[in-house]
Design an enzyme around this catalytic site. Structure first.
Site, PDB file in Angstrom:
ATOM      1  CD  GLU A 215      52.848  66.848  38.685  1.00  0.00           C
ATOM      2  OE1 GLU A 215      51.599  66.868  38.653  1.00  0.00           O
ATOM      3  OE2 GLU A 215      53.506  66.152  39.488  1.00  0.00           O
ATOM      4  CB  SER A 491      82.442 100.431  87.968  1.00  0.00           C
ATOM      5  OG  SER A 491      82.554 100.423  89.380  1.00  0.00           O
TER       6      SER A 491
END
Length: 790
Positions: A215, A491
């Site tokens: 770059e 239950s």
């Protein structure tokens, strides 16, 4: 006139010009010249006057603008460069002798964390495994209790789980050893940018070398702008007839990314260049490089922009940047040129070609030799699996986390930059829960598309929420049935009825006969209630354990009425129930509305030997400087008697072994499990709650419109739990006798305590303080026994 005379005639003289006089033509020329001279001199002076004034104005303007830009840049660089998203982590798996973690579960966790399985670990992030051992080289990581250094250990397993953890360097046995937590997500509250900050010191040098080489080769020489690169790029682009090369330096790219838009205009480029010069003047090259490495755009993860090399490493490869191979590092540099164009999942050949170009440049620059280059270009890209998400979709759990954070730290916490939230989520439990929900609901939903589900799994040891699912589509972000529903629990209330009774050992044991006869009760509002058993039969009397494991209604109601409904309500409340309890007889059969989270809370208390600890989803929060935020201690107390709770746990194991959940026991015959099924009136709600040595689970299956499902607890919710254990094999409950409990023997018919070996007796755990077996199996003593006292 003669010639002589002619010669003597005087010549005519020209008139001499008067003093100061000029010829007319010359005079005009002189006048014009003078006039022109005066005119040009005046224009020049005016141009010069205007020019230096404009120049001064321009200089002052540029200087002022430069000062302004300098202040803008300084605020960014010297303050908080980025708003770092809040990081949300899973629980950190703890390994220690006796830990309820199996060999297979550890390996699954390591694979989830991105560890590589090898023959012999040679570096951080690798492990090897035999049938009973795992040789692990752990990564360094930040733990709420402090930074954990890299460490290599040998973990040994037996049938109960972890048997030992030893440090390889000196074979020292470790009391506890943590794995790093899984990064679940980053909570983005601002601009949609996602990043994971990594300082330059922790970046692989190959990435830095590659970046500068590809770059900006003169990065360390130029002063923010490289005129030669700009001219070279212009010539190349003119020759090509299109833009094929850029002349921007890394500093210019950083200036654009930090402060400017992607608009292409001369004004923007000038501003970019000016800012680059200022940045280069004010800051060191390494600081500029670090900012670039963490700012550069690396791709798009749906609505999130992926910024910085650290996050890109996780996004593309699923592992920390320090563990990337050289070809993977080269790819990260390669993709900067065009993350969309070089998308490796969509264009793998294009991406590989670009990566290979970076590798070739490294070779040409002497950073690689030919053999290294050849091996690198022949290697695959090594991407993470496309179906393995970068962030977890956990809408139900994250909703609970956010609620808890707001409650404990205030609603502004997540807006702070760089905080780290450590949660209780177990990624492997969550994965198993989601698979179980999808599989079971697809099967049950064939006959009823409206069926829905809510599921909560807790860690028995930490009282943390290990997994949560709020919809049959686990990733759906909406109504969270795990938390928000309020439905009769049926239950599932019965263990608290029996826990209340067994806490009165002088009156009740597991063998105590209970009445199973018709009963009619007044609800206190002028209405009567006559409970019935599911099979519509009455047995006269049944042992307490039988009534429990077969979930017989009438004996339960008779037992509850003997103790008082308010006593049962108190037991439920002590166990952590935070909903309304209507103290009517129907409550004894589950006419109490709750959610899976509320059920998980009270069953966690039973599983934890009667110790109440408020369920939580957050264990710690660190600020940007990694300092822990102060938090209040989690509420806890000994709610139920450990001894009587032990008996309830035993009864729940019998439910799985030979009661209403026996199908679960047959599916996992090698493991001791505890469970309880529950069904509301007309089969509208199917419930199950249970636990193994590690996790407690509470599950609801039903319809949002409260319609009939035709499902019982065993056929609906328990099926989800069974599939959960199919993916996450259970660890058998460890049930050594605790203080205050003995192995007793009781008459099967009368429930009277007897000595061992007596006929018609059954062995059952009992509370030591009240266990007084009849001597001689209850038979009269002989004269010799009376004489000898035996």
């Amino acid at each position: 006139m003669t010639d002589k005379e002619t010669s003597k005639k005087p010549a005519r003289k020209k008139a001499a010009p008067k003093s100061g006089a000029k010829k007319p033509a010359a005079k005009k020329r002189a006048a014009k010249a003078k006039s022109a001279s005066k005119g040009s001199s005046g224009i020049g002076r005016r141009i010069w006057s205007i020019s230096w004034k404009l120049g001064l104005i321009l200089f002052v303007g540029v200087l002022s603008y430069g000062i302004y830009l300098d202040q803008v840049i300084a605020r960014k660089f010297e303050g908080q460069k980025w708003h770092l998203p809040a990081q949300v982590f899973s629980r950190s798996m703890a390994l220690y002798p006796g830990a309820a973690v199996s060999h297979g579960q550890l390996i699954a966790e390591l694979k989830l964390l991105g560890y590589r399985k090898v023959a012999n670990p040679r570096q951080v992030g690798e492990f090897s495994a035999s049938k009973t051992r795992v040789d692990l080289w752990r990564r360094p990581f930040l733990h709420p209790q402090g930074t954990q250094a890299e460490q290599r250990v040998m973990i040994t397993f037996d049938q109960q789980g972890v048997s030992s953890v030893a440090r390889n360097s000196d074979n020292r046995q470790l009391a506890v050893f943590h794995l790093e937590p899984v990064l679940l997500d980053r909570i983005i509250t601002g601009d949609g940018e996602d990043r994971l900050f990594v300082p330059t010191a922790k970046m692989p040098q190959s990435i830095i070398d590659s970046l500068i080489l590809v770059e900006d080769r003169s990065f360390y020489e130029h002063h923010g702008v490289n005129p030669f690169a700009i001219i070279r790029a212009a010539l190349v682009n003119i020759s090509a007839g299109r833009t094929v090369q850029g002349g921007s330096t890394l500093t210019q790219q950083l200036a654009k990314n930090f402060f400017l838009s992607s608009e292409r205009s001369l004004v923007r480029k000038i501003r970019e260049a000016l800012m680059a010069i200022i940045i280069d003047f004010r800051y060191e090259k390494d600081e500029i490089l670090e900012a670039y490495l963490n700012e550069v755009y690396m791709g798009q993860d749906k609505a999130r922009g992926v910024h910085g090399m650290g996050l890109a490493s996780q996004f593309y490869f699923g592992r920390p940047i320090a563990e990337l191979t050289l070809p993977q590092q080269a790819f990260l540099v390669a993709v900067i040129k065009g993350p969309s164009y070089y998308n490796p999942w969509r264009y793998p050949e294009r991406a590989a070609s670009r990566r290979d170009l970076v590798l070739r440049l490294l070779m040409e620059d002497g950073k690689l030799n030919v053999q290294q280059y050849t091996a690198a270009v022949e290697s695959p890209l090594g991407l993470r699996s496309a179906d393995k998400p970068v962030h977890q979709k956990l809408p139900a759990f994250f909703a609970v986390v956010q609620h808890e954070l707001n409650r404990r730290f205030g609603d502004s916490l997540l807006k702070q930059s760089g905080i780290k939230v450590y949660t209780t989520l177990d990624p492997m439990a969550q994965e198993a829960a989601e698979k179980a929900v999808k599989k079971t609901m697809a099967r049950l939903g064939k006959n009823d598309k409206t069926l829905q589900v809510g599921m909560v799994v807790t860690d028995k040891y930490s009282a943390g929420i290990a997994a949560m699912v709020g919809d049959k589509v686990p990733s759906y972000k909406g109504y969270n049935r795990a938390v928000e529903i309020r439905r009769p629990i049926g239950s599932l209330i019965k263990p608290f009825v029996y826990a209340t009774a067994l806490n009165q050992p002088a009156k009740y044991t597991l063998a105590t006969p209970l009445k199973d006869q018709p009963i009619t009760l007044n609800n206190g509002q002028g209405k009567t209630w006559s409970p019935k058993n599911v099979d519509k039969k009455f047995r006269g009397e049944v042992p307490l354990l039988t009534a429990f494991k077969r979930s017989i209604n009438v004996p339960t109601v008779n037992l509850g009425m003997e103790m008082g409904v308010s006593s049962v309500a108190t037991t439920l409340d002590k166990s952590g129930w935070r909903g309304k309890i209507s103290e009517y007889p129907s409550m004894l059969l589950g006419a109490v509305n709750g959610s899976p989270l509320m059920v998980a809370q009270v069953y966690q208390t039973i599983a934890d030997n009667g110790r109440y600890r408020r369920l939580s989803s957050v264990t710690a929060v660190l600020d940007m400087e990694n300092n822990p935020l102060p938090v209040a201690r989690v509420e806890q107390n000994q709610a139920l008697n450990p001894s009587s709770t032990y008996l309830v746990q035993y009864a729940m194991t019998q439910v799985v072994k030979s009661g209403t959940a026996s199908r679960l026991g047959k599916a996992f015959p090698y493991a001791t499990l505890a469970g309880k099924t529950g069904t509301s009136n007309d089969s509208r709600d199917s419930w199950f709650a249970g636990f193994d040595e590690r996790n407690v689970a509470a599950i609801w299956v039903g319809r949002d419109d409260n319609g009939k499902t035709g499902l019982y607890g065993s056929s609906g919710a328990m099926a989800v739990y069974q599939d959960f254990l199919g993916t996450r094999p259970p660890i058998s409950l460890r049930r050594p006798l605790i203080s205050g409990v003995v192995n007793g023997h009781f008459d099967k018919t009368t429930g009277v305590a007897k000595e061992s070996g007596c006929e018609n007796s059954i062995a059952l755990p009992a509370l030591e303080a009240s266990y007084h077996p009849a001597r001689n199996c209850g038979e009269p003593l002989s004269w010799w026994q009376k004489l000898t006292g035996g």
